[in-house]
Scaffold this motif. Sequence first.
Motif, short mmCIF file in Angstrom:
data_model
loop_
_atom_site.label_atom_id
_atom_site.label_comp_id
_atom_site.label_asym_id
_atom_site.label_seq_id
_atom_site.Cartn_x
_atom_site.Cartn_y
_atom_site.Cartn_z
N GLY A 1 -7.29 -7.06 -4.75
CA GLY A 1 -5.40 -8.04 -4.54
C GLY A 1 -4.64 -6.61 -4.14
O GLY A 1 -6.19 -5.23 -5.22
N THR A 2 -4.49 -6.43 -3.99
CA THR A 2 -3.33 -5.25 -4.59
C THR A 2 -2.73 -4.54 -6.00
O THR A 2 -2.39 -3.32 -5.55
N LEU A 3 -2.34 -5.84 -6.44
CA LEU A 3 -1.88 -5.16 -7.46
C LEU A 3 -2.09 -3.92 -8.85
O LEU A 3 -1.28 -3.65 -9.31
N PRO A 4 -3.20 -3.87 -8.40
CA PRO A 4 -3.76 -2.77 -9.72
C PRO A 4 -3.63 -2.10 -8.92
O PRO A 4 -3.20 -0.34 -9.70
N ALA A 5 -3.72 -1.53 -7.54
CA ALA A 5 -3.11 -0.45 -7.00
C ALA A 5 -1.77 -0.28 -7.03
O ALA A 5 -1.43 1.20 -6.72
N VAL A 6 -0.84 -1.41 -7.23
CA VAL A 6 0.20 -1.47 -7.02
C VAL A 6 0.68 -0.09 -8.69
O VAL A 6 1.51 0.76 -8.40
N MET A 7 -0.38 -1.88 -9.52
CA MET A 7 0.72 -0.99 -11.24
C MET A 7 0.02 0.34 -11.39
O MET A 7 0.83 1.15 -11.90
N ASN A 8 -1.16 0.82 -10.76
CA ASN A 8 -1.19 2.79 -11.00
C ASN A 8 -0.35 3.40 -10.32
O ASN A 8 -0.18 4.34 -10.98
N ALA A 9 -0.63 3.18 -9.15
CA ALA A 9 0.72 4.15 -8.64
C ALA A 9 2.13 4.09 -9.15
O ALA A 9 2.68 4.41 -8.71
N ALA A 10 2.62 2.43 -9.80
CA ALA A 10 3.86 2.38 -10.11
C ALA A 10 4.10 3.23 -11.48
O ALA A 10 5.15 4.47 -11.77
N GLN A 44 -7.04 -10.25 -0.34
CA GLN A 44 -8.33 -9.37 -0.06
C GLN A 44 -7.77 -8.06 1.11
O GLN A 44 -7.80 -8.01 1.74
N PRO A 45 -7.06 -7.42 0.35
CA PRO A 45 -6.70 -6.29 1.46
C PRO A 45 -8.03 -4.80 1.64
O PRO A 45 -8.86 -5.06 1.21
N ASP A 46 -7.47 -4.57 2.74
CA ASP A 46 -8.12 -3.60 4.06
C ASP A 46 -7.90 -2.31 2.91
O ASP A 46 -7.08 -2.52 2.31
N LEU A 47 -8.48 -0.80 3.41
CA LEU A 47 -8.02 0.16 2.53
C LEU A 47 -6.60 0.63 2.91
O LEU A 47 -5.33 1.51 2.30
N ASP A 48 -6.50 0.47 4.76
CA ASP A 48 -4.94 0.38 5.43
C ASP A 48 -4.42 0.04 4.54
O ASP A 48 -3.34 0.73 3.86
N GLU A 49 -4.18 -1.55 3.69
CA GLU A 49 -2.92 -2.33 2.99
C GLU A 49 -2.51 -1.34 2.27
O GLU A 49 -1.82 -1.51 0.59
N LEU A 50 -4.61 -0.85 0.77
CA LEU A 50 -4.08 -0.39 -0.04
C LEU A 50 -3.20 0.30 -0.19
O LEU A 50 -2.54 0.89 -1.45
#
Length: 75
Positions: A1-10, A44-50
């Motif tokens: 999902g997107t939350l690991p990317a969101v957590m890391n970026a934040a 299930q995001p694609d790379l653009d969504e991440l």
Amino acid sequence: GTLPAVMNAANEAAVAAFLDERIGFPDIWRLVERVMGEAPFIAQPDLDELIAEDQKARLAVENLVTGEKPALTPL
């Protein structure tokens, strides 16, 4: 999902604000928690969504730090 990317970026954006002495150390987790709580979940995001969610999270932290805009503003 997107939350690991969101957590890391934040987290990266909040740590940068801390290192620039714009926020206190305890504000790091508060910002990360708030941005994660407001971020949409895409299972299930694609790379653009991440990449888009990463950018939104970074912008959200900056907006919270500066107080200029609501936390999650669409790009």
